[in-house]
Scaffold this active site. Sequence first.
Site, PDB file in Angstrom:
ATOM      1  N   ARG A 116      15.515   7.034 -19.399  1.00  0.00           N
ATOM      2  CA  ARG A 116      15.724   5.866 -18.355  1.00  0.00           C
ATOM      3  C   ARG A 116      16.944   5.562 -18.809  1.00  0.00           C
ATOM      4  NH1 ARG A 116      13.374  -0.155 -19.228  1.00  0.00           N
ATOM      5  NH2 ARG A 116      14.011  -0.923 -17.344  1.00  0.00           N
ATOM      6  N   HIS A 117      17.712   4.990 -17.482  1.00  0.00           N
ATOM      7  CA  HIS A 117      18.858   4.220 -17.602  1.00  0.00           C
ATOM      8  C   HIS A 117      19.232   3.125 -18.601  1.00  0.00           C
ATOM      9  CE1 HIS A 117      17.378   0.663 -15.966  1.00  0.00           C
ATOM     10  NE2 HIS A 117      16.836   1.337 -14.944  1.00  0.00           N
ATOM     11  N   GLY A 118      20.260   2.894 -19.010  1.00  0.00           N
ATOM     12  CA  GLY A 118      20.600   1.923 -19.865  1.00  0.00           C
ATOM     13  C   GLY A 118      20.607   0.391 -19.433  1.00  0.00           C
ATOM     14  N   ALA A 162      17.007   2.835 -21.882  1.00  0.00           N
ATOM     15  CA  ALA A 162      17.263   4.180 -22.498  1.00  0.00           C
ATOM     16  C   ALA A 162      16.167   4.917 -23.169  1.00  0.00           C
ATOM     17  CB  ALA A 162      18.515   4.005 -23.464  1.00  0.00           C
TER      18      ALA A 162
END
Length: 470
Positions: A82-84, A393
Site C-alpha cells: 500500500r502507498h505511504g 505502507a
Amino acid sequence: MTSFRCKIFFFTAIAGFSWCFRNDASPEENPNIPVIAKYFGTKGRYEEVNPYLIRDILAVNRSGLQPPSPQCREIHLTAIIRHGTRYPTAKNVKKMQKLYKLVQSSARGEESWLREILTQWTMWYTEDMDGRLVQKGVEDLKHLAVRLSKLFPAIISEEKLRGGLFKFITSSKHRCVNSTLSFKAGLTEMWAITDVEFQHAVNDALMRFFDHCTKFVQEVDNNPSALTEMDKFTQRPEMVRVQEKIADRLDVPYHFITYDMVEAAFYLCAYEFAIKTANSPWCRLFDEVDGQVMEYALDLKQFWKRGYGYDINSKSSCILFHDVFSRLEKAVNDHNSGQPVAEAVTVQVGHAETLLPLLTLLGFFKDNETLMSTNYASQRERSFRTSRMLPYAANLVLVLFDCGGQDIRLQPLVNEQPVVFPGLADRQESMPLYEDVKRQYAELLNGCDYETVCELFKAAEPKGTKVLLA
C-alpha cells in the site's frame, strides 16, 4: 527494561498469527503517542503495527523466519504494498473543516487542550491536498525498501537491481507513483546508485482492479445498502455514547455531534499523528474505549465494502491473484530448468483497496463470526482488525525458497511478520511446500476468472439500488 507482550490470534481457516507489542513504546510511557493510536484503522502508522520501529526505523525481526533447512535460499520475492502516509482526501477535509467551524463557534470550557484548539491550532488542511503523499509517506517506502533488503539480502541486492531483475508496477494515482519512486530511492540511495534509473509500469487493471469490476462497482461500491451494518452501528448505544462524551467535552448540545463529526475528529487526531507525529489536542476528545468503538465502526466499513462481507469483494481481486501466482510459477519453472530467474523481485504498489480483497481471497484474518452491528462485544478479540492489517505502507510479501533437491517453499509475510496460509497451519510448517500452497488454492487457480466474476460483458443494468445478499 524492555518487555514484550505477545498475543496469538487463530483464524477460522486455522491460520495463526502472532502480534507482539512492546510495552516501552506504549502511550502511557510516551506522551507523544495518542492513547488511541493503535485504533486508527487504515489511517494508522506502520510503526503501531511493529512498535520496535519507533526506536529504530530500519530494524528487522528475523525471529519468525525459520526455514526448514539452513541451505534454503531465496529465488523470488513478490511484494504488494500500500502507498505511504498521505494527506486526507478532499471529502474528509470538508468534514474536518465543518467540525473545526463548529468547535470555533460553539465550544466552551477552560481545559488547556480545548484552549489550544480555539486559540493556537489552525485548520491547515485544504481540499487540494486530496490524498497526496506526504514526506512521512516518502520515508515509509524508503525505509521499507531498506528493511526488506536486510531481511532478504540474497534476492533484494544491488547486483539483481542493476541486472534488470526487478520489476516495479504501480497504480496511476500520484500517491502510489510517488511511493514507487520512494521505494526505488530507498534502494538506490542505500547502494549509492546514481548512474542509472529504473523504470516502473503503471497498471490500473492490476492495482485498481476494483474500479473495473462491473459487478463490484454496481452491487457494492455504488450501493448505499452495502454498508447497512456500519450505518446501524453508528446508531447503537456504543456509538451514541461516544458522541455524547465528545459533546460533553466540548460543552455543546448533544444534537450538534453527529457521527460524521465524530469521524472528522477521529481523523484529525489520526492525520496529525501520522503526518506530523503530533499528539494533537483533537486526540483529547477520545479515550481508549472511544477509540475501540471507532475502530470497530471503520472495520465494519472495510469488512462489508472490501472484505468478507460480500463474495464479490474478494473475487474482484482474481486478476491480481492470478498475476501473482503466474509470476511465482514462472520463477519456479525458470529455476527448475536451470535458467536464471528472469524476474527475481516484483514490487507492486497500490491501495488498501488493492490489498484487502487479495488478503480476503487468500483467507487471511477470517473470524468465526461475521462482523455485524450487534456483536461488537463478542468481536473484541477479532482477527479482522484493519489497524493491524492495513496501516500506511501495509504489505503482503511472498518469498520463494529453494531448500535443495527441487524442494521449493513459499513464505508469506504480512507487514514483515510471517503468517501461515489458511488451511496449512496443521502441517506445523511456517514455510510450506509451494505445491501444497497451489493445492490449497486449486479452486481459485483453476477458476476465479476476472471477466466472469465481474460480469464485464453483462449488459448494463438500469441505475438504482440493488439489495445485496451476503
